[in-house]
Design a protein around this motif. Structure first.
Motif, PDB file in Angstrom:
ATOM      1  N   VAL A  16      18.319  46.889  39.238  1.00 36.03           N
ATOM      2  CA  VAL A  16      19.539  47.495  38.702  1.00 36.03           C
ATOM      3  C   VAL A  16      19.643  47.303  37.191  1.00 36.03           C
ATOM      4  O   VAL A  16      20.570  47.823  36.560  1.00 36.03           O
ATOM      5  N   GLY A  17      18.706  46.535  36.595  1.00 40.04           N
ATOM      6  CA  GLY A  17      18.710  46.350  35.143  1.00 40.04           C
ATOM      7  C   GLY A  17      19.146  44.975  34.688  1.00 40.04           C
ATOM      8  O   GLY A  17      19.612  44.821  33.556  1.00 40.04           O
ATOM      9  N   LYS A  18      18.988  43.954  35.526  1.00 39.10           N
ATOM     10  CA  LYS A  18      19.381  42.601  35.127  1.00 39.10           C
ATOM     11  C   LYS A  18      18.543  42.106  33.948  1.00 39.10           C
ATOM     12  O   LYS A  18      19.079  41.594  32.957  1.00 39.10           O
ATOM     13  N   THR A  19      17.233  42.227  34.063  1.00 42.41           N
ATOM     14  CA  THR A  19      16.360  41.801  32.967  1.00 42.41           C
ATOM     15  C   THR A  19      16.581  42.669  31.733  1.00 42.41           C
ATOM     16  O   THR A  19      16.546  42.181  30.595  1.00 42.41           O
ATOM     17  N   TYR A 121      27.768  40.841  37.520  1.00 39.15           N
ATOM     18  CA  TYR A 121      27.179  41.587  38.632  1.00 39.15           C
ATOM     19  C   TYR A 121      26.753  42.959  38.098  1.00 39.15           C
ATOM     20  O   TYR A 121      27.594  43.819  37.807  1.00 39.15           O
ATOM     21  N   VAL A 122      25.449  43.175  37.951  1.00 36.63           N
ATOM     22  CA  VAL A 122      24.924  44.389  37.329  1.00 36.63           C
ATOM     23  C   VAL A 122      24.769  45.479  38.379  1.00 36.63           C
ATOM     24  O   VAL A 122      24.207  45.256  39.457  1.00 36.63           O
ATOM     25  N   ILE A 123      25.257  46.673  38.045  1.00 39.90           N
ATOM     26  CA  ILE A 123      25.247  47.804  38.966  1.00 39.90           C
ATOM     27  C   ILE A 123      24.543  48.985  38.305  1.00 39.90           C
ATOM     28  O   ILE A 123      24.852  49.347  37.162  1.00 39.90           O
ATOM     29  N   ASP A 124      23.611  49.585  39.008  1.00 39.24           N
ATOM     30  CA  ASP A 124      22.998  50.837  38.571  1.00 39.24           C
ATOM     31  C   ASP A 124      23.874  51.970  39.092  1.00 39.24           C
ATOM     32  O   ASP A 124      23.856  52.288  40.283  1.00 39.24           O
ATOM     33  N   VAL A 125      24.662  52.584  38.192  1.00 39.78           N
ATOM     34  CA  VAL A 125      25.641  53.578  38.635  1.00 39.78           C
ATOM     35  C   VAL A 125      24.994  54.895  39.050  1.00 39.78           C
ATOM     36  O   VAL A 125      25.692  55.822  39.473  1.00 39.78           O
ATOM     37  N   ARG A 126      23.679  54.982  38.956  1.00 38.26           N
ATOM     38  CA  ARG A 126      22.987  56.161  39.486  1.00 38.26           C
ATOM     39  C   ARG A 126      22.842  56.068  41.000  1.00 38.26           C
ATOM     40  O   ARG A 126      22.594  57.075  41.667  1.00 38.26           O
ATOM     41  N   ASP A 127      22.988  54.854  41.547  1.00 36.99           N
ATOM     42  CA  ASP A 127      22.877  54.648  42.989  1.00 36.99           C
ATOM     43  C   ASP A 127      24.158  55.075  43.696  1.00 36.99           C
ATOM     44  O   ASP A 127      25.262  54.975  43.137  1.00 36.99           O
ATOM     45  N   GLN A 128      24.022  55.498  44.920  1.00 38.41           N
ATOM     46  CA  GLN A 128      25.195  55.712  45.765  1.00 38.41           C
ATOM     47  C   GLN A 128      25.755  54.360  46.191  1.00 38.41           C
ATOM     48  O   GLN A 128      25.021  53.380  46.323  1.00 38.41           O
ATOM     49  N   PHE A 153      23.435  51.954  33.007  1.00 41.95           N
ATOM     50  CA  PHE A 153      22.905  53.323  32.991  1.00 41.95           C
ATOM     51  C   PHE A 153      24.028  54.362  33.035  1.00 41.95           C
ATOM     52  O   PHE A 153      23.899  55.413  33.671  1.00 41.95           O
ATOM     53  N   ILE A 154      25.111  54.074  32.339  1.00 42.67           N
ATOM     54  CA  ILE A 154      26.283  54.961  32.366  1.00 42.67           C
ATOM     55  C   ILE A 154      26.036  56.276  31.627  1.00 42.67           C
ATOM     56  O   ILE A 154      26.764  57.252  31.845  1.00 42.67           O
ATOM     57  N   LYS A 155      25.040  56.323  30.746  1.00 45.27           N
ATOM     58  CA  LYS A 155      24.765  57.558  29.996  1.00 45.27           C
ATOM     59  C   LYS A 155      23.837  58.498  30.768  1.00 45.27           C
ATOM     60  O   LYS A 155      23.557  59.593  30.297  1.00 45.27           O
ATOM     61  N   ALA A 156      23.370  58.075  31.926  1.00 47.20           N
ATOM     62  CA  ALA A 156      22.471  58.917  32.721  1.00 47.20           C
ATOM     63  C   ALA A 156      23.245  60.124  33.261  1.00 47.20           C
ATOM     64  O   ALA A 156      24.428  60.015  33.621  1.00 47.20           O
ATOM     65  N   PRO A 157      22.602  61.291  33.338  1.00 51.69           N
ATOM     66  CA  PRO A 157      23.308  62.490  33.824  1.00 51.69           C
ATOM     67  C   PRO A 157      23.767  62.383  35.268  1.00 51.69           C
ATOM     68  O   PRO A 157      24.718  63.060  35.671  1.00 51.69           O
ATOM     69  N   ASP A 158      23.106  61.539  36.074  1.00 49.42           N
ATOM     70  CA  ASP A 158      23.478  61.402  37.480  1.00 49.42           C
ATOM     71  C   ASP A 158      24.317  60.153  37.749  1.00 49.42           C
ATOM     72  O   ASP A 158      24.373  59.654  38.875  1.00 49.42           O
ATOM     73  N   VAL A 176      36.327  45.661  34.907  1.00 51.83           N
ATOM     74  CA  VAL A 176      34.965  46.205  34.951  1.00 51.83           C
ATOM     75  C   VAL A 176      34.518  46.522  33.535  1.00 51.83           C
ATOM     76  O   VAL A 176      35.313  46.962  32.691  1.00 51.83           O
ATOM     77  N   ILE A 177      33.212  46.287  33.258  1.00 53.31           N
ATOM     78  CA  ILE A 177      32.669  46.585  31.931  1.00 53.31           C
ATOM     79  C   ILE A 177      31.585  47.642  32.049  1.00 53.31           C
ATOM     80  O   ILE A 177      30.841  47.664  33.031  1.00 53.31           O
ATOM     81  N   THR A 178      31.535  48.555  31.097  1.00 49.53           N
ATOM     82  CA  THR A 178      30.433  49.517  31.015  1.00 49.53           C
ATOM     83  C   THR A 178      29.499  49.083  29.899  1.00 49.53           C
ATOM     84  O   THR A 178      29.932  48.812  28.784  1.00 49.53           O
ATOM     85  N   PHE A 179      28.211  48.984  30.222  1.00 49.91           N
ATOM     86  CA  PHE A 179      27.235  48.548  29.217  1.00 49.91           C
ATOM     87  C   PHE A 179      25.876  49.121  29.589  1.00 49.91           C
ATOM     88  O   PHE A 179      25.252  48.669  30.553  1.00 49.91           O
ATOM     89  N   ASP A 180      25.446  50.121  28.857  1.00 49.64           N
ATOM     90  CA  ASP A 180      24.164  50.765  29.135  1.00 49.64           C
ATOM     91  C   ASP A 180      23.062  50.001  28.409  1.00 49.64           C
ATOM     92  O   ASP A 180      23.090  49.867  27.179  1.00 49.64           O
ATOM     93  N   THR A 181      22.093  49.495  29.169  1.00 48.76           N
ATOM     94  CA  THR A 181      21.029  48.679  28.577  1.00 48.76           C
ATOM     95  C   THR A 181      19.945  49.525  27.921  1.00 48.76           C
ATOM     96  O   THR A 181      19.051  48.983  27.275  1.00 48.76           O
ATOM     97  N   VAL A 182      20.015  50.844  28.084  1.00 49.25           N
ATOM     98  CA  VAL A 182      19.039  51.749  27.478  1.00 49.25           C
ATOM     99  C   VAL A 182      19.621  52.414  26.236  1.00 49.25           C
ATOM    100  O   VAL A 182      18.989  52.466  25.175  1.00 49.25           O
ATOM    101  N   VAL A 183      20.853  52.933  26.364  1.00 50.42           N
ATOM    102  CA  VAL A 183      21.533  53.586  25.238  1.00 50.42           C
ATOM    103  C   VAL A 183      22.597  52.623  24.733  1.00 50.42           C
ATOM    104  O   VAL A 183      23.690  52.519  25.308  1.00 50.42           O
ATOM    105  N   TYR A 184      22.291  51.930  23.645  1.00 46.74           N
ATOM    106  CA  TYR A 184      23.159  50.844  23.171  1.00 46.74           C
ATOM    107  C   TYR A 184      24.430  51.398  22.536  1.00 46.74           C
ATOM    108  O   TYR A 184      24.410  52.389  21.784  1.00 46.74           O
ATOM    109  N   ASP A 185      25.548  50.723  22.816  1.00 46.92           N
ATOM    110  CA  ASP A 185      26.842  51.041  22.210  1.00 46.92           C
ATOM    111  C   ASP A 185      27.484  49.729  21.775  1.00 46.92           C
ATOM    112  O   ASP A 185      27.786  48.866  22.608  1.00 46.92           O
TER     113      ASP A 185
END
Length: 462
Positions: A16-19, A121-128, A153-158, A176-185
């Protein structure tokens, strides 16, 4: 600042992107292993965030929760069999068996949560949202530690943001916090630390100082990156080689040499930018034309690339003879006309000389002076600004190589050219020149020009 650092466990399902979160928070591209393979992290790994050598936060990357539904049933069975509460059942998990036991990885993760002050608790929001996620949340809720969900992964299209917010609200997790580990904000990172400080109020002053320190370091790196590009533009704008007008072979050799020197100088800058911002050479790779697979597809001196930006490479560019290179024809040390001084190409200058015949040719000193023309400087500045901006917005957990734009922003390059032009005619300012002696880096005019360029690049790359 507290004497004891705050301990934070990074938990969640496998992949889910912990590392990746650890890498982005620590600005360490080399921390751990990021992979699509399940259970890449097999052991707990720790990293520190410190001020002046004193640790403020200790982050623990934990193995993925691979079978949360099975684990929940196991813990419930242990609780009922032994007549214990949930905490006792969870704490007994790590004592049950060896590395090969069915829930060995989950035991490591939950043990770290129990020792931590807070769990992210890291969540991949692309998952159901699935039953296993609800089971994970129930288990973590039984650990008697504050849990802060991090939507990755909040910036992902899905991305399924609404689904996840609703699911978390149903288990009373509203912070809840939003934090994309790929597209930094940067704003998301600040909000993450703010909510951590709320959950750990005793550590709040230290976390506030840490946040200020991290943002200060980020600004300093951005300014330093802008300085690297300023140095590049000055070196290229001030570069010049002379050649004999009546030696065609020598002219072409000097053109090729100047181009190669500029290409090499740009590659050096790209490497320095990646190192400064703590990315690896694989994050972005600059190559010569023709290029594919995620690097610049066009050479700095390619006429087609300049044309796509609406820039002229001069008449000689039609045959590729001298694209990106301008000439001054010298008469007793002076240049021939304003056209050459503003970047007319070799083809234009020689055509002009031929049109006017011997009257002009007799006035020439027999030598030409080659420089990189304005169009190429515009392209050079624009794509370096793009690269700084892309790197500053890139999380250190990103694994896909940066892909260049088809055409960098022309207006950006023109704004930089307006300043960089001041280096024209200042051969002693360029590291590219040969036989010019040591670079005159102490000139007050050069220092001022570099500062102006650096500040403009910093503004344009935000």
């Amino acid at each position: 600042m507290t004497d004891t650092p705050l301990h934070i466990a990074i938990v969640g399902h496998t992949n889910v992107g912990k590392t990746s979160l650890m890498r982005t928070l620590t600005r360490s591209r080399d921390f751990g292993e990021v992979s699509s393979r399940p259970a890449t992290t097999r052991h707990v790994e720790m990293a520190e965030l410190a001020i002046g050598g004193a640790p403020v936060l200790r982050l623990y990357d934990t193995p993925g929760l691979e079978d949360s539904s099975g684990l929940l049933g196991h813990l419930d069975h242990v609780r009922q069999r032994q007549g214990n509460d949930w905490l006792a059942a969870i704490d007994s998990l790590g004592r049950e068996g060896s590395e090969e036991s069915k829930f060995a990885q989950e035991a490591k993760a939950l043990s770290q949560v129990r020792q931590a002050d807070i769990a992210l608790y890291v969540i991949d929001v692309r998952d159901q949202v699935r039953a296993r996620h609800r089971d994970e949340l129930e288990i973590l809720g039984r650990c008697a530690k504050p849990v802060l969900p991090v939507l990755n992964f909040i910036k992902a299209p899905d991305a399924r943001m609404d689904d996840w917010r609703e699911a978390l609200a149903r288990v009373n997790m509203h912070a809840v916090i939003t934090f994309d580990t790929v597209v930094y904000d940067e704003a998301d990172e600040l909000e993450l630390y703010k909510k951590i400080a709320i959950l750990a109020d005793k550590a709040a002053p230290a976390i506030e100082r840490l946040t200020a320190e991290l943002m200060s370091r980020r600004r300093q790196r951005h300014l330093a990156a802008s300085g690297l590009v300023a140095d590049l533009l000055i070196d290229v704008a001030a570069a010049e080689y002379s050649y004999s007008l009546d030696d065609e072979d020598a002219r072409q050799h000097v053109i090729d040499t100047l181009r190669d020197k500029v290409r090499t100088r740009e590659k050096e800058t790209v490497s320095a930018l990646l190192a400064l911002l703590e990315f690896s050479p694989d994050d972005y790779r600059l190559k010569d034309f023709p290029i594919s697979e995620g690097a610049w597809r066009d050479d700095l001196f390619d006429p087609d690339m300049l044309a796509r930006m609406g820039l002229s490479a001069g008449k000689a560019a039609a045959t590729g003879a001298a694209a990106g290179v301008a000439v001054d024809l010298m008469v007793g040390g002076l240049t021939l006309g304003a056209a050459a001084a503003t970047g007319a190409t070799i083809g234009f200058a020689i055509d002009t000389a031929r049109k006017h015949g011997s009257a002009i040719m007799n006035r020439l000193g027999g030598r030409g002076r080659l420089r990189v023309d304005d169009g190429t400087l515009i392209l050079l500045g624009a794509r370096q600004v793009w690269l700084i901006s892309a790197l500053m917005k890139r999380g250190h957990g990103a694994t896909a190589r940066l892909e260049d734009k088809d055409s960098p922003d022309k207006k950006t390059g023109e704004d930089l050219l307006a300043i960089a032009r001041k280096a024209r005619g200042e051969a002693r300012w360029s590291r590219i020149n040969v036989g010019k002696g040591k670079v005159n880096s102490g000139s007050a005019r050069l220092v001022d020009l570099r500062r102006r360029l650096r500040d403009k690049i910093s503004d344009l790359s935000r």
